[in-house]
Write an enzyme that holds these catalytic residues in place. Structure first.
Site, PDB file in Angstrom:
ATOM      1  N   LEU A   1      20.500  17.713 -33.667  1.00 63.06           N
ATOM      2  CA  LEU A   1      21.484  16.640 -33.549  1.00 63.06           C
ATOM      3  C   LEU A   1      22.812  17.296 -33.171  1.00 63.06           C
ATOM      4  O   LEU A   1      23.168  18.342 -33.721  1.00 63.06           O
ATOM      5  CB  LEU A   1      21.635  15.868 -34.864  1.00 63.06           C
ATOM      6  CG  LEU A   1      20.474  14.950 -35.292  1.00 63.06           C
ATOM      7  CD1 LEU A   1      20.788  14.292 -36.624  1.00 63.06           C
ATOM      8  CD2 LEU A   1      20.183  13.898 -34.242  1.00 63.06           C
ATOM      9  N   ASP A   2      23.527  16.691 -32.246  1.00 67.72           N
ATOM     10  CA  ASP A   2      24.819  17.241 -31.847  1.00 67.72           C
ATOM     11  C   ASP A   2      25.763  17.352 -33.045  1.00 67.72           C
ATOM     12  O   ASP A   2      25.574  16.699 -34.074  1.00 67.72           O
ATOM     13  CB  ASP A   2      25.474  16.351 -30.782  1.00 67.72           C
ATOM     14  CG  ASP A   2      24.665  16.330 -29.495  1.00 67.72           C
ATOM     15  OD1 ASP A   2      23.858  17.251 -29.308  1.00 67.72           O
ATOM     16  OD2 ASP A   2      24.838  15.381 -28.701  1.00 67.72           O
ATOM     17  N   ARG A   3      26.801  18.130 -32.868  1.00 71.59           N
ATOM     18  CA  ARG A   3      27.769  18.335 -33.954  1.00 71.59           C
ATOM     19  C   ARG A   3      28.387  17.016 -34.412  1.00 71.59           C
ATOM     20  O   ARG A   3      28.588  16.804 -35.608  1.00 71.59           O
ATOM     21  CB  ARG A   3      28.869  19.293 -33.461  1.00 71.59           C
ATOM     22  CG  ARG A   3      29.913  19.611 -34.512  1.00 71.59           C
ATOM     23  CD  ARG A   3      30.919  20.604 -33.970  1.00 71.59           C
ATOM     24  NE  ARG A   3      31.928  20.941 -34.970  1.00 71.59           N
ATOM     25  CZ  ARG A   3      32.930  21.776 -34.760  1.00 71.59           C
ATOM     26  NH1 ARG A   3      33.061  22.377 -33.579  1.00 71.59           N
ATOM     27  NH2 ARG A   3      33.804  22.034 -35.712  1.00 71.59           N
TER      28      ARG A   3
ATOM     29  N   THR B   1      26.980  13.989 -33.938  1.00 70.56           N
ATOM     30  CA  THR B   1      25.950  12.971 -34.170  1.00 70.56           C
ATOM     31  C   THR B   1      25.556  12.989 -35.636  1.00 70.56           C
ATOM     32  O   THR B   1      25.371  14.053 -36.238  1.00 70.56           O
ATOM     33  CB  THR B   1      24.719  13.237 -33.286  1.00 70.56           C
ATOM     34  OG1 THR B   1      25.121  13.235 -31.915  1.00 70.56           O
ATOM     35  CG2 THR B   1      23.671  12.166 -33.494  1.00 70.56           C
TER      36      THR B   1
END
Length: 399
Positions: free
Chosen positions: A253-255, A257
């Site tokens: 998961l993105d930073r 997200t």
């Protein structure tokens, strides 16, 4: 008295309840005995094959052959003996003593090793040293004892692999749905080890020891990685007190997200959940800088072409009836930043992205930055890839 001509006799001759139960019990005992005999025969065949001998079915041996075999004198170990000279009964030692002088020691035996290499070895200084027999019977006994200790019943192995409970595992074995090294086994108590190849309903299973499965509701500003060379915060910082086992995140998961993230030390399961061929379901809630038009929603479902290829969502819709800035999207693709890139391609700026479902896991009752362990049912559903969170085939969807 007039004889009855109706069909009452078929009811009168019907078996009573106790007789039916007893017949059922007898049939069950017979089935168990047949399964046990089949298992013993299979093991006997494998042992004979390992020794390089031909398996002889005891049922096919004639009565005269059995009598002839029983008349031969044998030792306690079951070996044939030679009669000793003079009065007295035959002894096993007499046969062995007579054969010792005339027969050559078998290749690989301790006597052959002693005759050929005993005392012939030397160290670096040139001094003779005692040769060590590689096939020491004591070592073999220790190895066999260790192997026996590592064996466990088949139904216990299946249960400890996370497939089901011990009783359900026993039923699976009895129904012939479990194979060991390619052979169907019907005995729940059949002993197996981790070296055996075991399949349940055609799917391989593996014994899990201290496997850990953690569901985290990831917050913003945390990296989905085990460590960061720049010293930034990672998701492992949030679960330091959860387990001493080394776990790692499944997928990324993105930073910025947030939402559902699974962490585990089960490498096989992690590979399944992230492999593109399984197409595991993911649902996101996307907050955008402006209302999304119906035309763009249709484009997302029908598919668009990005710089790394074509992509289409399974479904998309407005998450809030009052605001068209918030959209829910279901997608199976696991490509990097795929949801953000879809909306950016259509001219939208993603303000917030939250994953609300991954496979069969949701963040229900788990607050942001908090975590919980998965229960046994959730683990079983993940391991056996329950169809509820896999992409349906077109034929299934149209049915």
């Amino acid at each position: 008295m007039q004889k009855r001509t109706d069909n009452f006799s078929k009811f009168a001759e019907k078996k009573k309840g106790a007789a039916i139960k007893e017949a059922y019990r007898q049939e069950k005992r017979k089935n168990k005995a047949d399964a046990r005999a089949a298992g013993e025969e299979m093991r006997a065949r494998k042992k004979a094959k390992a020794r390089g001998e031909e398996y002889i079915d005891p049922k096919k041996v004639s009565a005269p052959q059995r009598e002839a075999a029983s008349d031969k004198p044998t030792s306690r170990a079951g070996r044939p003996v030679t009669a000793a000279k003079g009065p007295g009964r035959p002894t096993a030692g007499a046969g062995r003593t007579a054969a010792a002088g005339s027969e050559k020691p078998a290749a690989g035996s301790y006597k052959a090793f002693k005759n050929e290499k005993g005392g012939s070895q030397s160290n670096k200084a040139g001094k003779p040293v005692k040769a060590t027999y590689p096939g020491n019977p004591m070592d073999a006994d220790k190895k066999d004892a260790t192997t026996r200790e590592s064996l466990i019943p088949l139904n216990k192995y299946v249960a400890h692999s996370g497939v089901c409970g011990r009783r359900e595992a026993a039923e699976l074995v009895k129904e012939g749905k479990v194979t060991v090294n390619g052979d169907k086994i019907f005995e729940p108590g059949y002993k197996v080890s981790q070296a055996d190849k075991i399949l349940v309903k055609g799917k391989p299973i593996f014994l899990q020891r201290n496997s850990v499965y953690i569901l985290l509701n990831k917050p913003k500003d945390y990296l989905t990685t085990a460590s960061d060379p720049q010293g930034r915060k990672t998701v492992l910082d949030l679960i330091k007190s959860a387990t001493p086992e080394r776990v790692y995140p499944v997928g990324r998961l993105d930073r910025n997200t947030t939402g559902v993230l699974l962490l585990t030390n089960d490498g096989e399961l992690a590979q399944k959940l992230t492999h593109p061929s399984f197409e595991v379901k993911k649902i996101y809630e996307v907050t955008l800088d402006k209302p999304v038009t119906k035309k763009d929603l249709d484009s997302i479902v029908s598919g668009i072409t990005l710089e790394d290829g074509f992509v289409a969502a399974d479904s998309v819709g407005y998450a809030d009836s009052k605001s068209k800035n918030v959209v829910g999207i279901e997608i199976h693709s696991g490509r990097n930043r795929i949801v953000r890139r879809i909306f950016e391609h259509l001219g939208y700026d993603v303000k917030a992205l939250d994953r609300v479902m991954f496979a069969n896991l949701t963040k229900k009752n788990v607050e942001r930055s908090k975590w919980r362990f998965l229960n046994d049912k959730e683990v079983r559903l993940l391991k056996f890839m329950n169809k509820s969170f896999l992409r349906k085939n077109k034929s299934e969807a149209n049915a």
